[in-house]
Design a protein around this motif. Structure first.
Motif, short mmCIF file in Angstrom:
data_model
loop_
_atom_site.label_atom_id
_atom_site.label_comp_id
_atom_site.label_asym_id
_atom_site.label_seq_id
_atom_site.Cartn_x
_atom_site.Cartn_y
_atom_site.Cartn_z
N THR A 226 15.37 -19.03 9.80
CA THR A 226 15.12 -17.00 10.52
C THR A 226 15.54 -16.06 9.63
OG1 THR A 226 15.02 -16.23 13.37
CG2 THR A 226 17.40 -17.17 12.17
N SER A 227 14.96 -14.53 10.59
CA SER A 227 15.09 -13.40 9.82
C SER A 227 16.08 -12.70 10.54
CB SER A 227 13.95 -12.74 10.10
OG SER A 227 13.61 -12.27 10.97
N ASN A 228 16.94 -11.40 10.65
CA ASN A 228 17.93 -10.16 10.69
C ASN A 228 17.11 -10.06 12.42
OD1 ASN A 228 20.14 -10.83 9.81
ND2 ASN A 228 19.70 -9.62 7.81
N GLN A 229 15.75 -9.82 12.35
CA GLN A 229 14.65 -9.43 13.10
C GLN A 229 14.54 -10.46 14.11
OE1 GLN A 229 14.47 -9.52 9.40
NE2 GLN A 229 13.90 -6.86 9.22
N ALA A 230 13.99 -11.07 13.88
CA ALA A 230 14.37 -12.14 14.69
C ALA A 230 15.37 -12.48 16.24
CB ALA A 230 13.73 -13.99 14.01
N GLN A 231 16.27 -12.61 15.07
CA GLN A 231 17.61 -12.50 15.97
C GLN A 231 17.28 -11.42 17.10
OE1 GLN A 231 19.48 -15.81 16.26
NE2 GLN A 231 17.87 -16.04 15.43
N GLU A 232 17.25 -10.37 16.53
CA GLU A 232 17.81 -8.74 17.43
C GLU A 232 16.35 -9.41 18.85
OE1 GLU A 232 16.84 -6.08 15.07
OE2 GLU A 232 17.69 -7.18 12.81
N ARG A 233 15.73 -10.04 18.25
CA ARG A 233 14.57 -9.89 19.31
C ARG A 233 14.68 -10.80 20.34
NH1 ARG A 233 10.94 -14.10 20.07
NH2 ARG A 233 10.88 -14.37 18.19
N LEU A 234 15.81 -12.44 19.66
CA LEU A 234 15.63 -13.17 21.24
C LEU A 234 17.37 -12.76 21.74
CD1 LEU A 234 15.55 -16.12 18.13
CD2 LEU A 234 14.12 -16.00 20.66
#
Length: 236
Positions: A63-71
């Motif tokens: 996963t990316s940081n951007q994906a974790q921000e979205r989650l």
């Protein structure tokens, strides 16, 4: 209390099912299926047991940081803040989450891949300084959100220690890979199954990570839990 965890494969626990001498094919098969083993023996699982918390995990492999921000945004938009503690792992900045039209879905992109689309995006739309500023601003914003809702939170960097232009409260000063290898070495590991740094090479030689995907072993996750337990307790 619920321990909400965000991060990449190190936080998820990918690599834990590996046993010394296990053939690569077998390792790849068991890693796909033994989610319960990862939940129990990952540092997030160990910390949850030690603190008597329920772990709700959003960390994903690759996963990316951007994906974790979205989650994180989705989770806190739909769940009450009471009784939550957040442990959030920052992963490599050479990743992003993009909608890939040919696949019809959002995917995590590794800029280190040989894929032509990843190379094109990296060469034309990525700048390290700009990304560190964006990521740092995101972390400051989430800190203010957590403070406003009285949610204890702690940040850690997974395998690289970045220098952010902002002051970020509750961020551990040294990444986990450096903690278990050599504190004076500053290089970068992208966690794409390659020996791309002295630190990950040292971790492999010391059998702190498995030899195939270079993820922490079950025993190393105990060390990682030991590293994180004291600062986590301090924010409670």
């Amino acid at each position: 209390m619920k321990l909400i965890t965000f991060g990449c494969s190190w936080t998820k626990g990918i690599g834990i099912p590996y046993e010394k001498g296990m053939p690569k094919k077998e390792y790849l098969e068991v890693t796909r299926t033994q989610q319960d083993v990862m939940d129990k023996h990952s540092f997030r699982g160990i910390l949850s047991e030690r603190l008597n918390f329920e772990n709700i995990n959003y960390a994903r492999g690759g996963t990316s940081n951007q994906a974790q921000e979205r989650l994180a945004t989705k989770y806190f938009n739909t769940h009450p803040p009471e009784g939550r503690v957040v442990l959030w792992g920052i992963t490599s900045i050479l990743r992003n989450e993009l909608f890939v039209r040919s696949k019809g879905r959002t995917c995590n992109i590794f800029f280190s891949d040989d894929d032509s689309h990843a190379k094109y995006y990296r060469d034309n739309f990525f700048d390290e300084k700009t990304e560190l500023e964006r990521l740092g601003n995101m972390m400051v914003h989430w800190n203010k959100f957590f403070e406003a809702h009285k949610i204890p939170n702690l940040w850690f960097q997974t395998f690289n220690t970045y220098r952010f232009p902002q002051k970020i409260d509750r961020l551990l000063p040294k990444d986990l890979l450096t903690h278990i290898t050599h504190p004076s070495i500053r290089d970068f590991h992208q966690s794409d199954w390659r020996l791309d740094s002295k630190r990950i090479t040292q971790a492999k030689n010391k059998e702190l990570v498995n030899p195939y995907s270079l993820h922490p072993t079950k025993e190393t996750h105990i060390k990682l839990a030991d590293i994180l337990e004291k600062p986590l307790r301090e924010i409670l």
